[in-house]
Write a protein that holds these residues in place. Sequence first.
Motif, PDB file in Angstrom:
ATOM      1  N   ASP A   1       0.832  -1.207   0.000  1.00  0.00           N
ATOM      2  CA  ASP A   1       0.000   0.000   0.000  1.00  0.00           C
ATOM      3  C   ASP A   1       0.864   1.253   0.000  1.00  0.00           C
ATOM      4  N   LEU A   2       1.877   1.246   0.863  1.00  0.00           N
ATOM      5  CA  LEU A   2       2.770   2.393   0.957  1.00  0.00           C
ATOM      6  C   LEU A   2       3.499   2.617  -0.367  1.00  0.00           C
ATOM      7  N   ASP A   3       3.947   1.533  -0.975  1.00  0.00           N
ATOM      8  CA  ASP A   3       4.645   1.620  -2.254  1.00  0.00           C
ATOM      9  C   ASP A   3       3.722   2.180  -3.340  1.00  0.00           C
ATOM     10  N   ALA A   4       2.484   1.727  -3.352  1.00  0.00           N
ATOM     11  CA  ALA A   4       1.524   2.196  -4.352  1.00  0.00           C
ATOM     12  C   ALA A   4       1.268   3.694  -4.193  1.00  0.00           C
ATOM     13  N   LEU A   5       1.138   4.152  -2.961  1.00  0.00           N
ATOM     14  CA  LEU A   5       0.926   5.577  -2.720  1.00  0.00           C
ATOM     15  C   LEU A   5       2.117   6.385  -3.219  1.00  0.00           C
ATOM     16  N   ILE A   6       3.317   5.965  -2.845  1.00  0.00           N
ATOM     17  CA  ILE A   6       4.518   6.710  -3.226  1.00  0.00           C
ATOM     18  C   ILE A   6       4.660   6.762  -4.745  1.00  0.00           C
ATOM     19  N   LYS A   7       4.419   5.648  -5.407  1.00  0.00           N
ATOM     20  CA  LYS A   7       4.508   5.635  -6.864  1.00  0.00           C
ATOM     21  C   LYS A   7       3.469   6.552  -7.497  1.00  0.00           C
ATOM     22  N   SER A   8       2.288   6.610  -6.916  1.00  0.00           N
ATOM     23  CA  SER A   8       1.232   7.453  -7.480  1.00  0.00           C
ATOM     24  C   SER A   8       1.576   8.931  -7.389  1.00  0.00           C
ATOM     25  N   LEU A   9       2.407   9.301  -6.427  1.00  0.00           N
ATOM     26  CA  LEU A   9       2.769  10.703  -6.233  1.00  0.00           C
ATOM     27  C   LEU A   9       3.883  11.146  -7.170  1.00  0.00           C
ATOM     28  N   ASN A  10       4.544  10.163  -7.797  1.00  0.00           N
ATOM     29  CA  ASN A  10       5.568  10.462  -8.804  1.00  0.00           C
ATOM     30  C   ASN A  10       6.626  11.423  -8.259  1.00  0.00           C
ATOM     31  N   LEU A  11       7.125  11.115  -7.076  1.00  0.00           N
ATOM     32  CA  LEU A  11       8.115  11.979  -6.434  1.00  0.00           C
ATOM     33  C   LEU A  11       9.450  11.897  -7.165  1.00  0.00           C
ATOM     34  N   LYS A  12      10.059  13.040  -7.418  1.00  0.00           N
ATOM     35  CA  LYS A  12      11.338  13.076  -8.113  1.00  0.00           C
ATOM     36  C   LYS A  12      12.517  13.114  -7.140  1.00  0.00           C
ATOM     37  N   GLU A  13      12.295  13.686  -5.975  1.00  0.00           N
ATOM     38  CA  GLU A  13      13.367  13.841  -4.996  1.00  0.00           C
ATOM     39  C   GLU A  13      13.374  12.671  -4.013  1.00  0.00           C
ATOM     40  N   LYS A  14      14.503  12.495  -3.345  1.00  0.00           N
ATOM     41  CA  LYS A  14      14.612  11.454  -2.328  1.00  0.00           C
ATOM     42  C   LYS A  14      13.777  11.822  -1.110  1.00  0.00           C
ATOM     43  N   ILE A  15      13.362  10.806  -0.369  1.00  0.00           N
ATOM     44  CA  ILE A  15      12.373  10.954   0.695  1.00  0.00           C
ATOM     45  C   ILE A  15      13.014  10.851   2.075  1.00  0.00           C
ATOM     46  N   THR A  16      12.607  11.743   2.973  1.00  0.00           N
ATOM     47  CA  THR A  16      12.935  11.597   4.394  1.00  0.00           C
ATOM     48  C   THR A  16      11.782  10.892   5.083  1.00  0.00           C
ATOM     49  N   LEU A  17      12.091   9.848   5.830  1.00  0.00           N
ATOM     50  CA  LEU A  17      11.078   9.063   6.538  1.00  0.00           C
ATOM     51  C   LEU A  17      11.034   9.456   8.012  1.00  0.00           C
ATOM     52  N   ILE A  18       9.841   9.602   8.547  1.00  0.00           N
ATOM     53  CA  ILE A  18       9.632   9.782   9.987  1.00  0.00           C
ATOM     54  C   ILE A  18       8.647   8.697  10.412  1.00  0.00           C
ATOM     55  N   VAL A  19       9.077   7.795  11.295  1.00  0.00           N
ATOM     56  CA  VAL A  19       8.281   6.597  11.559  1.00  0.00           C
ATOM     57  C   VAL A  19       8.012   6.405  13.047  1.00  0.00           C
ATOM     58  N   HIS A  20       6.929   5.706  13.331  1.00  0.00           N
ATOM     59  CA  HIS A  20       6.508   5.464  14.712  1.00  0.00           C
ATOM     60  C   HIS A  20       5.774   4.131  14.793  1.00  0.00           C
ATOM     61  N   ASP A  21       6.035   3.380  15.863  1.00  0.00           N
ATOM     62  CA  ASP A  21       5.306   2.148  16.145  1.00  0.00           C
ATOM     63  C   ASP A  21       5.399   1.198  14.934  1.00  0.00           C
ATOM     64  N   TRP A  22       4.284   0.577  14.520  1.00  0.00           N
ATOM     65  CA  TRP A  22       4.308  -0.346  13.374  1.00  0.00           C
ATOM     66  C   TRP A  22       4.777   0.352  12.098  1.00  0.00           C
ATOM     67  N   GLY A  23       4.675   1.670  12.076  1.00  0.00           N
ATOM     68  CA  GLY A  23       5.154   2.411  10.918  1.00  0.00           C
ATOM     69  C   GLY A  23       6.638   2.215  10.679  1.00  0.00           C
ATOM     70  N   GLY A  24       7.398   1.921  11.730  1.00  0.00           N
ATOM     71  CA  GLY A  24       8.824   1.673  11.577  1.00  0.00           C
ATOM     72  C   GLY A  24       9.104   0.410  10.788  1.00  0.00           C
ATOM     73  N   MET A  25       8.376  -0.651  11.074  1.00  0.00           N
ATOM     74  CA  MET A  25       8.570  -1.908  10.355  1.00  0.00           C
ATOM     75  C   MET A  25       8.072  -1.781   8.915  1.00  0.00           C
ATOM     76  N   ILE A  26       6.923  -1.151   8.742  1.00  0.00           N
ATOM     77  CA  ILE A  26       6.370  -0.980   7.402  1.00  0.00           C
ATOM     78  C   ILE A  26       7.314  -0.155   6.539  1.00  0.00           C
ATOM     79  N   ALA A  27       7.747   0.975   7.065  1.00  0.00           N
ATOM     80  CA  ALA A  27       8.625   1.864   6.298  1.00  0.00           C
ATOM     81  C   ALA A  27      10.001   1.254   6.085  1.00  0.00           C
TER      82      ALA A  27
END
Length: 310
Positions: free
Chosen positions: A99-125
């Motif tokens: 799901d996360l991958d699909a969202l990121i691809k849909s946004l067509n981001l050109k620049e590299k991403i900074t991640l901020i994660v918490h709880d289960w979000g850490g494992m997912i990210a």
Amino acid sequence: MKRTINNKITSNRGFEHLYRFKPHFINLNGHYMHYLDEGSGLPVLMVHGNPTWSFYFRQLVNDLSPLYRVIVPDHIGCGFSDKPGADEYDYKLETRVQDLDALIKSLNLKEKITLIVHDWGGMIASAWALQNLDKIEKIVITNTSGFFLPKTKRFPLRLWLIKNLTFLAIPAVLGFNIFAGSAVFMAAATKLKKDVKTGLTAPYNSWNNRIATLKFVQDIPLSPKDTSYDLVQYVDKNLYKLKNFPMMILWGQKDFVFDITFLDEWKKRFPDARVHLFKNAGHYLFEDKPFETTNLIKNFLVITDLGVWL
């Protein structure tokens, strides 16, 4: 904002002054994922865990969006996203990563991403990041895990009961909302205001709308028999590949689940990470220390190539 999900209205009524963001949605195999997309500039992606949602990052969204493009999804079953039944959506870690991958691809981001994660979000990210190393800029870790339970940590009894005793977990979590409901009293070291409690729990306002809070716990892998064990093992064994990225760790010490044993494991694996321990903060670190953490993250995001704090 107001949505009708599973015949139950979910809205920001009672906390609208805290959550005034424009809603965005992406269709993921027939289920609508809600996400925030505020500001412009280099992308900052915030990934929540259980039982929070994008509301948890509201202070950071407000403070960072004047300088960055801030993207915050609500996982399926959480926040203002759809909450399908378990017969329509499997609520497993691998699907969360997809799901996360699909969202990121849909946004067509050109620049590299900074991640901020918490709880289960850490494992997912972390799972997503290991599959997309070329897309990562920096990482901020907060009270989470990217590995199996540390050897000195026992799995909390209350989580074991929810994971294994379905006949108790279903009425307790889905009926009485003990997971999201109790978290607003236990997960923060400071007493939360009424409107904050309302915001944190509003999406989980009915039996059907609480399904993700149960499924997240049931998906925690403790043995090879568990569905998500192989993926967590992959993340655990390959987490070292994130060493090449600037990392900052912000940690609330009064967290009964992601306690100091988890922090010690992060420090052992990433000895060069900048670490800030908040002794008077709990699992809901951004609720306990919203301004202190925001200032540290702002500072971290503008580190020069020489690694000097500005």
